[in-house]
Write an enzyme that holds these catalytic residues in place. Sequence first.
Site, PDB file in Angstrom:
ATOM      1  N   THR A 263       1.874   3.548 -10.607  1.00 55.51           N
ATOM      2  CA  THR A 263       0.740   2.615 -10.734  1.00 55.51           C
ATOM      3  C   THR A 263       1.237   1.206 -11.025  1.00 55.51           C
ATOM      4  O   THR A 263       0.729   0.234 -10.464  1.00 55.51           O
ATOM      5  CB  THR A 263      -0.227   3.074 -11.860  1.00 55.51           C
ATOM      6  OG1 THR A 263      -0.915   4.243 -11.425  1.00 55.51           O
ATOM      7  CG2 THR A 263      -1.252   2.002 -12.191  1.00 55.51           C
TER       8      THR A 263
ATOM      9  N   LEU B 191      -4.572   0.180  -4.827  1.00 54.37           N
ATOM     10  CA  LEU B 191      -4.254  -1.045  -5.578  1.00 54.37           C
ATOM     11  C   LEU B 191      -4.096  -2.280  -4.696  1.00 54.37           C
ATOM     12  O   LEU B 191      -4.312  -3.402  -5.165  1.00 54.37           O
ATOM     13  CB  LEU B 191      -3.030  -0.811  -6.457  1.00 54.37           C
ATOM     14  CG  LEU B 191      -3.414   0.032  -7.693  1.00 54.37           C
ATOM     15  CD1 LEU B 191      -2.194   0.635  -8.359  1.00 54.37           C
ATOM     16  CD2 LEU B 191      -4.203  -0.794  -8.695  1.00 54.37           C
TER      17      LEU B 191
ATOM     18  N   PHE C  61       1.300   6.546  -3.146  1.00 55.84           N
ATOM     19  CA  PHE C  61      -0.121   6.637  -2.789  1.00 55.84           C
ATOM     20  C   PHE C  61      -0.988   5.610  -3.516  1.00 55.84           C
ATOM     21  O   PHE C  61      -2.053   5.224  -3.044  1.00 55.84           O
ATOM     22  CB  PHE C  61      -0.644   8.058  -3.049  1.00 55.84           C
ATOM     23  CG  PHE C  61      -1.032   8.364  -4.465  1.00 55.84           C
ATOM     24  CD1 PHE C  61      -2.360   8.280  -4.870  1.00 55.84           C
ATOM     25  CD2 PHE C  61      -0.082   8.749  -5.408  1.00 55.84           C
ATOM     26  CE1 PHE C  61      -2.736   8.584  -6.182  1.00 55.84           C
ATOM     27  CE2 PHE C  61      -0.444   9.048  -6.711  1.00 55.84           C
ATOM     28  CZ  PHE C  61      -1.774   8.955  -7.101  1.00 55.84           C
ATOM     29  N   LYS C  62      -0.491   5.115  -4.652  1.00 56.35           N
ATOM     30  CA  LYS C  62      -1.278   4.151  -5.428  1.00 56.35           C
ATOM     31  C   LYS C  62      -1.567   2.876  -4.623  1.00 56.35           C
ATOM     32  O   LYS C  62      -2.532   2.173  -4.894  1.00 56.35           O
ATOM     33  CB  LYS C  62      -0.532   3.762  -6.713  1.00 56.35           C
ATOM     34  CG  LYS C  62      -0.015   4.934  -7.555  1.00 56.35           C
ATOM     35  CD  LYS C  62      -1.117   5.580  -8.356  1.00 56.35           C
ATOM     36  CE  LYS C  62      -0.664   6.862  -9.025  1.00 56.35           C
ATOM     37  NZ  LYS C  62      -0.243   6.761 -10.374  1.00 56.35           N
ATOM     38  N   ASP C  63      -0.718   2.578  -3.643  1.00 55.97           N
ATOM     39  CA  ASP C  63      -0.924   1.370  -2.833  1.00 55.97           C
ATOM     40  C   ASP C  63      -2.267   1.398  -2.105  1.00 55.97           C
ATOM     41  O   ASP C  63      -2.876   0.359  -1.871  1.00 55.97           O
ATOM     42  CB  ASP C  63       0.186   1.223  -1.785  1.00 55.97           C
ATOM     43  CG  ASP C  63       1.532   0.854  -2.410  1.00 55.97           C
ATOM     44  OD1 ASP C  63       1.553   0.070  -3.374  1.00 55.97           O
ATOM     45  OD2 ASP C  63       2.563   1.355  -1.927  1.00 55.97           O
TER      46      ASP C  63
END
Length: 536
Positions: A161, A125, A120-122
């Site tokens: 992350t 980021l 989900f960090k994509d």
Amino acid sequence: MSHTISQKYLSTRGASYGLSFEDAVLKGLASDGGLFIPEEIPSLPPSWESEWRDLSFEDLAFRIMSLYISPTEIPSEDLKDIINRSYATFRHPERTPLVELDGKKNLHLLELFHGPTFAFKDVALQFLGNLFQYFLVRKNQGKEGKDRHHLTVVGATSGDTGSAAIYGLRGKKDVSIFILFPDGRVSPIQQAQMTTVLDANVHNFTVQGSFDDCQDTVKALFADPELNSTHNLAAVNSINWARILAQMTYYFYSYFALTKTPGFSKDSKMRFVVPSGNFGDIAAGWFAKSMGLPAERLVIATNENDILDRFFRSGGQYTKNDSKGEGVKETHSPAMDILVSSNFERLLWYLAFQTDASSSADERRKHACESVSGWLNQLKSEGGFTVPNAVLEGAKADFESERVSNDETIDQIRSTYNTSFPTNLGPGSAKSSKTGGYILDPHSAVGVAASLRSIERNPGTSHISLSTAHPAKFASAVDLALRTQDGYDFNEVLPQEFIGLEQRESRVTPVPAGSGWQGVRELVKSEVEQELQGLR
């Protein structure tokens, strides 16, 4: 709450205010150690529900971000371009699709793992990497050599992350990225995703200790005036406001997807359930709710590192160690193996502000900063603090919490595999081709287990459980749960991108034990120097 664009940002601890969006993003963490927040949370436009209902993910992101970013800072066309480039890297046409996990129980799964690093960090980021690049190109127009503004991005990771930040910044001009991760405490695939990226501007450090030790080091670097004056530090962790802003989109997007499912009516109630470590993902949900998204509650799902769950169950005590005096525990869901949830500070600030009886907003703002500073100092010196009852009640109005044990996590992966056979799956979802059983990663399993408890208490309420990573990132936990199950074969769920990844050439620098944050500072300085010499 206002309808104007919230253009200015302040620190939760009071030293900085009146900052632009660009300042808040490039600084990442305030000089007083506080986190940046908008001075006002904007309200949604009156006809948002009808106007936004059928927008693409990118167009919806543009509408939401435009409420927080003034067009005088980033012209609309530029912002649209940044957003479109950020999500063009996703494998699924809907970017964050909603999957029906159990129709009878109104349980839906929000798949957030269709970006380049399968986590989900994509979502945040990819956007943040392009935002950094946009600001740097603007700053460096017409500048050469040493006059160019060079950004040193520093982050701590418990697994996801790091790789998402690296993929968002690899090879980008005028930026170096340093990722600190705890040695032996991220999954082998996660480590390979970070360390096999050999671009000259990517630097990985392993630290002896836990994620919290890495996070403390990063915060100490940001608090160091010398390094900040020479190296322009920037943050990629969810302490960076742009991360929270980008993650708001999928709360709205999944809400609209839910309203289009059969049986959903205007009167239907809905909840979001979020696996939580650093409180960033669910903080984005709280901002969405505060803007006017009609979520009845946000449910915090923790693993055995349950500081957030204990806060709600102990009458507002926020303490690092549990009743047995134990610190961080290693679990099957390592991205949540965190003692101190940094983003909780943002929520505490708003709750302190909203529950203050002072008549002027300036006074309330000042008091909120003083309260937050006091609490966080207490956390540092005494290992914990207790909030006033009004603040706790304010939190309970929006949140509930659940703690899911290690064994329950494994049980949930197995149970979902044997009972959930969703049919509306797009490309890249994880299910067995032999049985059709859906395969959860351990973090998403924590969320689903918490969702099922919430459903028991609130039958008929629709639940959206956030699925934060692809199961292939956590092979050992998934294998532990499913290796005895009919039709299960891990190779089936292994994405092409992961095959052979652990055998590739890698580059990583161990931080010598006992060198402290000062030792990390010297490593950062020498690696940036070497990198820049290579470019000259």
